[in-house]
Design a protein around this motif. Structure first.
Motif, short mmCIF file in Angstrom:
data_model
loop_
_atom_site.label_atom_id
_atom_site.label_comp_id
_atom_site.label_asym_id
_atom_site.label_seq_id
_atom_site.Cartn_x
_atom_site.Cartn_y
_atom_site.Cartn_z
N GLU A 563 0.83 -1.21 0.00
CA GLU A 563 0.00 0.00 0.00
C GLU A 563 0.86 1.26 0.00
OE1 GLU A 563 -3.09 0.09 -0.48
OE2 GLU A 563 -3.62 -2.02 -0.24
N LYS A 567 0.84 4.11 -2.97
CA LYS A 567 0.51 5.50 -2.67
C LYS A 567 1.54 6.45 -3.28
CE LYS A 567 -0.51 8.54 1.25
NZ LYS A 567 -0.59 8.64 2.73
N THR A 578 -3.73 -2.35 -6.31
CA THR A 578 -2.94 -3.25 -5.45
C THR A 578 -3.59 -4.61 -5.40
OG1 THR A 578 -4.12 -2.50 -3.48
CG2 THR A 578 -2.06 -1.36 -4.05
#
Length: 709
Positions: A563, A567, A578
């Motif tokens: 994650e 980002k 993802t």
């Protein structure tokens, strides 16, 4: 003053005489050309003279032999014949024959009865000596006796002329052997290679220019002989490539070249030859039409080797790299097998499926289901997937009308078996895809439960009968047939071998390329970058370079990192999705759908996407974190370079990856399009294989290592 006489003799010129004599000697020493007719006449005269001399010699010998026989006869009788023999010899002989002395007088009758053995031997020897004397007198002494023998080999001297022909008696070849009866013309060769048409034409032209007198004729014969050799090669299929031959013309050498071209190696007894194209596969015409409609123009190596074996009802272990077309390799024979079974009806639809396909991940199961429906729906077969993330009631509803094929993950399938939602009373075809991955994720126990739940009445015997296609294809009674089991994998760890030995019967093993190696269509690059920040900056440079078109996959090792990296990539202006173990099934499907239809450009994933995720045209794979095993690395980079297309894999390395540096160096060095960087080549950890101590980790349920993904 008187005049000189005109007839004065001039003395001969000595120099002129010497020159004349020398010229005559040179002329005599030179070989004189004799016409053919003259040579034949001289040869006939010579033979006639030799025959006449031989005849006279034979007559003289015969005459002497007759005289000798008469002389012996007259000599033994004690009389002088008309042969002019000396009286002295006859007298001496007659005197020797007259017995004298007391011994002879004692016995009487010439002393014949009183002779001893020794006397008899002396008398016989004397007679032989007399006969030799007479023979020498009339026939001459025995000298210069010839010891010539036609069969005897004589030592060749330096003065003898070398004979290029051999004696026909020395030929040991069998006269009726076709190898010797139909000897082809010698092939033209230059520097060890067969000459092609262009080289022969150039050589003929050179002969024509270099020999004005006979060059034209020699060049013409050269071209004619080359043409005869080409025609003979075409008749005997010499020089033809296997692709130019008919199936019945293929020889053992052609099949060996065919397998080498596609990197196919097989083990096991009674293995059929691979198929060269779809038309020679033995598949039904209706199924072949579907294959062409789907877009499978040419079979892949694993399909060429595995389909003919599976069609013979043989158990099979297929070892091939990812992206090699294993799904179609086991689906097509499966559909042929089911087509020969009775259709599902109200009476047998609740007895379970005919075939079971097991895969380690939900994504792979759904991918297999999607691929199977392309072939099964036109044939009227039902395919149902059973995976986690969906309610059991929903899956039980999908099975209400029965299904010929079930594709499932081991964990959820065990739940269905334990809750009596599914039975396998008529299951006779089992396929385990990515078997090594299932073992690696801790599915060994549920996999064993599933295989033990299958009926045992149709198990194959563990004898040579398991290699007999006719025996294994027959019905056992009713609609039951022998169970056929297959395993497809990219690597072959010991645990997988153990399961294969227990549940497979005399399997044929097909290996494409080298097991565990990356495909040659992927260029592997390695960069030593320490620290998360430096790696992110380098990843940004790669993505902004514009060298790689989407879709792109970035692999990390843990879910939290997944994650965070996604980002950062979004902040650089790229659309990102993802994929990891904490995602629900709907989220996973949505992420893959966005990547496939172009809504997202970059997928950031854990090893969950390392296997079975078929995203077409992936141009780049980035290993943001190097995986802990070389097998996981192989499957990660296998997401690109699929279906014969090229791809690039970039791996970031640090000192924490020392345990896999040796294996990484080895796998890159085996690639024909990749180069081992100097920093990795010289690294201390890459010089020898580390001694790993296997740790036993406690895991709950069936997640295994998958719980960290």
């Amino acid at each position: 003053m008187g005049t000189e006489p005109t007839n004065r003799r001039v003395p001969p010129d000595v120099a002129a005489l010497l020159r004349k004599r020398k010229a005559e000697e040179e002329l005599a020493s030179k070989p004189r050309f004799i016409p053919k007719k003259e040579r034949e006449r001289l040869e006939a005269e010579k033979k006639a003279k030799e025959e006449e001399a031989r005849r006279r010699q034979e007559e003289e010998l015969k005459k002497k032999e007759e005289e000798f026989q008469r002389a012996i006869k007259n000599g033994l009788s004690g009389t002088n014949g008309a042969n002019g023999m000396d009286g002295i010899d006859n007298k001496a002989k007659s005197q020797r024959d007259i017995p004298t002395g007391p011994k002879a007088m004692r016995h009487g009758e010439g002393g014949k009865r009183g002779r001893t053995n020794e006397e008899e031997q002396k008398r016989a020897e004397m007679e032989r000596n007399d006969e030799a004397e007479l023979r020498a007198r009339y026939m001459g002494p025995e000298v210069n006796q010839s010891t010539f023998s036609v069969k005897k080999k004589r030592r060749r001297t330096a003065t003898q002329k070398f004979n290029f022909d051999w004696d026909p008696d020395d030929d040991t070849s069998r006269p009726f052997d076709p190898i010797y009866a139909e000897r082809p013309d010698p092939l033209f060769r230059m520097a060890g290679y067969e000459m092609d048409d262009e080289l022969v034409l150039r050589k003929a032209e050179a002969i024509r220019r270099g020999d004005p007198e006979t060059g034209e004729e020699r060049a013409r014969k050269l071209l004619e002989q080359h043409q005869r050799v080409k025609q003979l090669k075409e008749q005997k299929n010499l020089g033809k490539h296997w692709s130019e031959k008919k199936l019945e013309e293929m020889k053992e050498r052609d099949w060996r070249i065919f397998k080498e071209n596609f990197g196919i190696s097989t083990k096991g007894g009674s293995i059929p030859n691979p198929m060269r194209n779809w038309e020679e596969s033995g598949l039904p015409r209706r199924l072949l039409d579907i294959v062409y409609r789907v877009g499978y123009d040419e079979p892949t190596p694993i399909q060429r080797a595995a389909i003919p074996i599976a069609l013979q009802a043989r158990d099979l272990i297929g070892v091939a790299v990812t992206g090699s077309g294993k799904t179609a390799a086991f689906l097509l024979p499966l559909l042929v097998y089911i087509s020969e079974l009775p259709p599902l009806t109200e009476y047998n639809k609740n007895d379970g499926p005919y075939a079971l396909i097991l895969a380690p991940t939900r994504e792979l199961v759904q991918q297999i289901e999607s691929e199977a429906r392309k072939f099964a729906d036109p044939l009227g077969f039902t395919v149902v997937s059973i995976v986690g993330g969906h309610s059991l009631e929903e899956q039980a509803f999908a099975l209400r009308n029965g299904a010929e094929i079930i594709v499932a993950t081991p964990g959820r399938l065990v739940d269905c078996i334990e809750r009596r939602l599914l039975v396998f009373s008529q299951c006779c075809y089992v396929i385990m895809d990515e078997a090594d991955r299932m073992i690696d994720q801790g599915f060994e126990e549920p996999l064993t439960k599933i295989l033990d739940a299958l009926p045992v009445s149709n198990e194959k015997p563990d004898t040579e009968d398991a290699e007999n296609p006719q025996l294994m294809s027959r019905y056992l009674g009713g609609r039951d047939r022998y169970r056929q089991t297959m395993m497809y994998t990219a690597t072959m760890p010991p645990t997988v071998e153990k399961i294969a030995k227990k549940y497979l019967r005399r399997p044929a093993i097909v290996t494409i390329g080298n097991a565990g190696e990356a495909v040659d269509t992927v260029e592997q690059r390695v960069e030593f970058i320490a620290g998360e920040d430096k790696r992110k900056r380098r990843l940004q440079e790669i993505l902004n370079s514009g060298q790689f078109k989407p879709p792109i996959i970035v692999f990390v090792n843990i879910k939290r990192n997944c994650e965070m990296v996604a980002k950062d990539i979004k902040s650089w202006g790229f659309s990102t999705v993802t994929l990891h173990g904490s995602k629900t099934q709907e989220q996973r499907e949505a992420s893959l759908a966005a990547l496939r239809n172009g809504q997202a450009h970059i997928l950031v994933a854990t090893d969950l996407a390392g296997r079975g995720i078929d995203v077409p045209d992936v141009s780049l794979v980035v290993n943001f974190n190097m995986p802990s095993t070389i097998e996981a690395y192989t499957h990660r980079i296998g997401r690109t370079g699929r279906a014969g297309k090229s791809g690039v894999a970039i791996t970031f390395l640090g000192n924490e990856d020392a345990d896999v540096m040796y294996d990484l160096k080895q796998i890159i060095s085996k690639s024909s399009i990749s180069k081992v960087p100097e920093e990795l080549r010289r690294h201390e950890a890459a010089q020898s294989k580390p001694n790993r101590v296997k740790k036993i980790e406690d895991s709950s349920g069936f997640a295994g290592k998958g719980g960290w993904q």
